[in-house]
Design a protein around this motif. Structure first.
Motif, PDB file in Angstrom:
ATOM      1  N   TRP A 162       0.858  -1.203   0.000  1.00 29.95           N
ATOM      2  CA  TRP A 162       0.000   0.000   0.000  1.00 29.95           C
ATOM      3  C   TRP A 162       0.883   1.238   0.000  1.00 29.95           C
ATOM      4  O   TRP A 162       1.560   1.519   0.978  1.00 29.95           O
ATOM      5  CB  TRP A 162      -0.894  -0.028   1.239  1.00 29.95           C
ATOM      6  CG  TRP A 162      -2.179   0.741   1.120  1.00 29.95           C
ATOM      7  CD1 TRP A 162      -2.468   1.955   1.660  1.00 29.95           C
ATOM      8  CD2 TRP A 162      -3.365   0.316   0.432  1.00 29.95           C
ATOM      9  NE1 TRP A 162      -3.756   2.315   1.354  1.00 29.95           N
ATOM     10  CE2 TRP A 162      -4.329   1.328   0.591  1.00 29.95           C
ATOM     11  CE3 TRP A 162      -3.693  -0.818  -0.312  1.00 29.95           C
ATOM     12  CZ2 TRP A 162      -5.611   1.235   0.054  1.00 29.95           C
ATOM     13  CZ3 TRP A 162      -4.964  -0.907  -0.859  1.00 29.95           C
ATOM     14  CH2 TRP A 162      -5.908   0.105  -0.672  1.00 29.95           C
ATOM     15  N   GLN A 163       0.872   1.984  -1.088  1.00 29.84           N
ATOM     16  CA  GLN A 163       1.693   3.197  -1.161  1.00 29.84           C
ATOM     17  C   GLN A 163       1.165   4.334  -0.287  1.00 29.84           C
ATOM     18  O   GLN A 163       1.956   5.029   0.365  1.00 29.84           O
ATOM     19  CB  GLN A 163       1.817   3.678  -2.622  1.00 29.84           C
ATOM     20  CG  GLN A 163       2.669   4.921  -2.814  1.00 29.84           C
ATOM     21  CD  GLN A 163       1.915   6.246  -2.655  1.00 29.84           C
ATOM     22  OE1 GLN A 163       0.680   6.270  -2.779  1.00 29.84           O
ATOM     23  NE2 GLN A 163       2.626   7.327  -2.371  1.00 29.84           N
ATOM     24  N   PRO A 164      -0.142   4.568  -0.198  1.00 31.29           N
ATOM     25  CA  PRO A 164      -0.627   5.662   0.639  1.00 31.29           C
ATOM     26  C   PRO A 164      -0.239   5.485   2.108  1.00 31.29           C
ATOM     27  O   PRO A 164      -0.140   4.362   2.610  1.00 31.29           O
ATOM     28  CB  PRO A 164      -2.148   5.597   0.466  1.00 31.29           C
ATOM     29  CG  PRO A 164      -2.346   4.956  -0.872  1.00 31.29           C
ATOM     30  CD  PRO A 164      -1.242   3.944  -0.978  1.00 31.29           C
ATOM     31  N   CYS A 165      -0.027   6.598   2.785  1.00 38.42           N
ATOM     32  CA  CYS A 165       0.304   6.581   4.208  1.00 38.42           C
ATOM     33  C   CYS A 165      -0.382   7.752   4.875  1.00 38.42           C
ATOM     34  O   CYS A 165      -0.585   8.806   4.265  1.00 38.42           O
ATOM     35  CB  CYS A 165       1.820   6.672   4.403  1.00 38.42           C
ATOM     36  SG  CYS A 165       2.352   6.399   6.124  1.00 38.42           S
ATOM     37  N   ASN A 166      -0.750   7.580   6.131  1.00 38.78           N
ATOM     38  CA  ASN A 166      -1.388   8.660   6.880  1.00 38.78           C
ATOM     39  C   ASN A 166      -0.389   9.444   7.721  1.00 38.78           C
ATOM     40  O   ASN A 166      -0.776  10.274   8.546  1.00 38.78           O
ATOM     41  CB  ASN A 166      -2.520   8.124   7.757  1.00 38.78           C
ATOM     42  CG  ASN A 166      -2.056   7.037   8.719  1.00 38.78           C
ATOM     43  OD1 ASN A 166      -0.889   6.644   8.720  1.00 38.78           O
ATOM     44  ND2 ASN A 166      -2.962   6.560   9.551  1.00 38.78           N
ATOM     45  N   MET A 167       0.906   9.160   7.537  1.00 38.14           N
ATOM     46  CA  MET A 167       1.964   9.976   8.124  1.00 38.14           C
ATOM     47  C   MET A 167       2.876  10.465   7.001  1.00 38.14           C
ATOM     48  O   MET A 167       2.816   9.948   5.879  1.00 38.14           O
ATOM     49  CB  MET A 167       2.758   9.188   9.172  1.00 38.14           C
ATOM     50  CG  MET A 167       1.980   8.878  10.433  1.00 38.14           C
ATOM     51  SD  MET A 167       3.031   8.161  11.748  1.00 38.14           S
ATOM     52  CE  MET A 167       1.827   7.995  13.070  1.00 38.14           C
ATOM     53  N   HIS A 168       3.688  11.441   7.303  1.00 38.11           N
ATOM     54  CA  HIS A 168       4.536  12.047   6.274  1.00 38.11           C
ATOM     55  C   HIS A 168       5.955  12.224   6.813  1.00 38.11           C
ATOM     56  O   HIS A 168       6.480  13.340   6.888  1.00 38.11           O
ATOM     57  CB  HIS A 168       3.953  13.388   5.825  1.00 38.11           C
ATOM     58  CG  HIS A 168       2.533  13.285   5.332  1.00 38.11           C
ATOM     59  ND1 HIS A 168       2.217  12.833   4.068  1.00 38.11           N
ATOM     60  CD2 HIS A 168       1.347  13.546   5.954  1.00 38.11           C
ATOM     61  CE1 HIS A 168       0.897  12.824   3.920  1.00 38.11           C
ATOM     62  NE2 HIS A 168       0.347  13.249   5.048  1.00 38.11           N
ATOM     63  N   CYS A 169       6.568  11.106   7.160  1.00 39.12           N
ATOM     64  CA  CYS A 169       7.928  11.161   7.706  1.00 39.12           C
ATOM     65  C   CYS A 169       8.893  11.684   6.645  1.00 39.12           C
ATOM     66  O   CYS A 169       8.959  11.149   5.530  1.00 39.12           O
ATOM     67  CB  CYS A 169       8.350   9.772   8.184  1.00 39.12           C
ATOM     68  SG  CYS A 169       7.239   9.092   9.444  1.00 39.12           S
ATOM     69  N   LYS A 170       9.650  12.696   7.001  1.00 39.02           N
ATOM     70  CA  LYS A 170      10.458  13.404   6.021  1.00 39.02           C
ATOM     71  C   LYS A 170      11.581  12.560   5.449  1.00 39.02           C
ATOM     72  O   LYS A 170      12.010  12.789   4.316  1.00 39.02           O
ATOM     73  CB  LYS A 170      11.014  14.684   6.654  1.00 39.02           C
ATOM     74  CG  LYS A 170       9.925  15.681   7.032  1.00 39.02           C
ATOM     75  CD  LYS A 170      10.491  16.878   7.770  1.00 39.02           C
ATOM     76  CE  LYS A 170       9.387  17.819   8.230  1.00 39.02           C
ATOM     77  NZ  LYS A 170       9.915  18.952   9.039  1.00 39.02           N
ATOM     78  N   PHE A 171      12.069  11.590   6.213  1.00 46.44           N
ATOM     79  CA  PHE A 171      13.188  10.784   5.715  1.00 46.44           C
ATOM     80  C   PHE A 171      12.733   9.425   5.193  1.00 46.44           C
ATOM     81  O   PHE A 171      13.556   8.553   4.928  1.00 46.44           O
ATOM     82  CB  PHE A 171      14.238  10.576   6.804  1.00 46.44           C
ATOM     83  CG  PHE A 171      13.695  10.070   8.111  1.00 46.44           C
ATOM     84  CD1 PHE A 171      13.208   8.772   8.221  1.00 46.44           C
ATOM     85  CD2 PHE A 171      13.671  10.881   9.227  1.00 46.44           C
ATOM     86  CE1 PHE A 171      12.703   8.295   9.418  1.00 46.44           C
ATOM     87  CE2 PHE A 171      13.172  10.412  10.436  1.00 46.44           C
ATOM     88  CZ  PHE A 171      12.699   9.109  10.534  1.00 46.44           C
ATOM     89  N   CYS A 172      11.438   9.204   5.032  1.00 47.73           N
ATOM     90  CA  CYS A 172      10.921   7.912   4.596  1.00 47.73           C
ATOM     91  C   CYS A 172      11.582   7.481   3.292  1.00 47.73           C
ATOM     92  O   CYS A 172      11.621   8.246   2.319  1.00 47.73           O
ATOM     93  CB  CYS A 172       9.412   7.986   4.413  1.00 47.73           C
ATOM     94  SG  CYS A 172       8.676   6.452   3.803  1.00 47.73           S
ATOM     95  N   PHE A 173      12.096   6.239   3.271  1.00 51.34           N
ATOM     96  CA  PHE A 173      12.708   5.750   2.034  1.00 51.34           C
ATOM     97  C   PHE A 173      11.809   4.745   1.323  1.00 51.34           C
ATOM     98  O   PHE A 173      12.280   3.939   0.513  1.00 51.34           O
ATOM     99  CB  PHE A 173      14.102   5.153   2.283  1.00 51.34           C
ATOM    100  CG  PHE A 173      14.279   4.353   3.540  1.00 51.34           C
ATOM    101  CD1 PHE A 173      13.909   3.034   3.612  1.00 51.34           C
ATOM    102  CD2 PHE A 173      14.858   4.940   4.654  1.00 51.34           C
ATOM    103  CE1 PHE A 173      14.097   2.291   4.767  1.00 51.34           C
ATOM    104  CE2 PHE A 173      15.061   4.207   5.822  1.00 51.34           C
ATOM    105  CZ  PHE A 173      14.671   2.874   5.877  1.00 51.34           C
ATOM    106  N   ALA A 174      10.509   4.816   1.585  1.00 50.17           N
ATOM    107  CA  ALA A 174       9.540   3.971   0.880  1.00 50.17           C
ATOM    108  C   ALA A 174       8.298   4.796   0.537  1.00 50.17           C
ATOM    109  O   ALA A 174       7.171   4.384   0.797  1.00 50.17           O
ATOM    110  CB  ALA A 174       9.165   2.756   1.712  1.00 50.17           C
ATOM    111  N   THR A 175       8.504   5.968  -0.060  1.00 51.64           N
ATOM    112  CA  THR A 175       7.365   6.816  -0.414  1.00 51.64           C
ATOM    113  C   THR A 175       6.654   6.310  -1.666  1.00 51.64           C
ATOM    114  O   THR A 175       5.443   6.446  -1.798  1.00 51.64           O
ATOM    115  CB  THR A 175       7.818   8.261  -0.656  1.00 51.64           C
ATOM    116  OG1 THR A 175       8.750   8.285  -1.743  1.00 51.64           O
ATOM    117  CG2 THR A 175       8.479   8.853   0.591  1.00 51.64           C
TER     118      THR A 175
END
Length: 292
Positions: free
Chosen positions: A15-28
């Motif tokens: 699932w690509q959508p996420c309900n958080m927006h972590c700035k360093f996420c390496f799985a956007t």
């Protein structure tokens, strides 16, 4: 001819959508959504087919990740599909949707739950973007979530990404309280096309990361296995499937994708990416629970 994948476990970013927006996420996977998969996920039937292909190809453990996988309405069906074929099952979550009612849907199907806990400090969580609707969770919420898992048959793992934002913080007391079976501590990883332009202020040196680990190592209870993954450990040591059903690797500083397993099958698709079994084994990736 019998086929065996190069490693025993696979991470399916279902699932690509996420309900958080972590700035360093390496799985956007914004690149996936903008080029081949506008919805950010396969259909229910396609996802079920993908899971079946993975387990029939010989993967013994399937980890469901995101985005936030619990946003997927049919995640429980995917987990049960993997379990019915004899694979170990795991879900990686930010915890925002976790509840006792939700966990009951996965009874006798889910073996591992991985909770991402980078910090217990509200200012840090705000800084890195680990929030839902502008609100971060707090220490009591994370503790309560771990206790929910503790009264089930699901094994708990905690994941922590070490970045500039939490480098000087101490999670040892929390880890001692929740007693996860495994605590995975990872160095924040830059990946072009995933977190470039955002991750740079959060990068830490190898020496800084090692100091974080060394500070925590003697304080972790014997019942918890401390798993340490540097940037080098994270590169080329995972079998990973993107939301479109393609294997991908991170050996070139960005994600390189295979053809979809729905089109060409697992053996051909996985041959198009680089996975080091030696690195997989070295980082302890071959662990699993006995099948019962």
């Amino acid at each position: 001819m019998d086929y065996s994948p190069p490693v025993e476990t696979v991470s399916f970013h279902v699932w690509q959508p996420c309900n958080m927006h972590c700035k360093f996420c390496f799985a956007t996977f914004n690149d996936v959504r903008s080029t081949v998969l506008p919805a950010g996920h396969l259909t229910r039937s396609q996802a079920l087919e993908a899971v079946e292909l993975l387990v029939l190809a010989g993967f013994r453990k399937v980890t469901f990740a995101g985005g936030e996988p619990f946003l997927c309405p049919w995640l429980d069906e995917l987990v049960r599909m993997a379990k019915q074929h004899g694979a170990q099952t795991c879900v990686v979550t930010n915890g925002s949707l976790l509840s006792a009612e939700l966990l009951r849907k996965y009874e006798q199907a889910l073996d591992w739950l991985v909770l991402s806990v980078d910090s217990l400090a509200t200012p840090t969580l705000r800084e890195i973007g680990r929030m839902t609707r502008g609100r971060p969770m707090d220490a009591e919420k994370y503790l309560a979530l771990c206790r929910l898992v503790d009264v089930t048959d699901v094994s708990l793992r905690v994941n922590t990404v070490v970045s500039r934002a939490n480098l000087d913080e101490d999670l040892s007391e929390f880890i001692r309280l929740v007693r996860p079976v495994r605590w995975k501590v990872m160095q924040v990883l830059p990946v072009r096309g995933q977190n470039s332009g955002k991750v740079e202020p959060y990068l830490v040196s190898d020496e800084e990361f090692e100091a974080y680990v060394a500070r925590h190592r003697p304080l972790v209870a014997d019942s918890t296995a401390l798993i340490v993954e540097t940037n080098d450990d994270l590169i080329g040591s995972y079998a990973m499937l993107d939301p479109a059903g393609r294997f991908f690797d991170n050996t070139r500083g960005c994600y390189h994708y295979s053809e979809s397993i729905l089109d060409v099958g697992v053996p051909r698709a996985i041959s198009q990416v680089s996975i080091s079994r030696a690195k997989f084994v070295s980082r302890g990736g071959h662990y699993y629970l006995p099948v019962t």
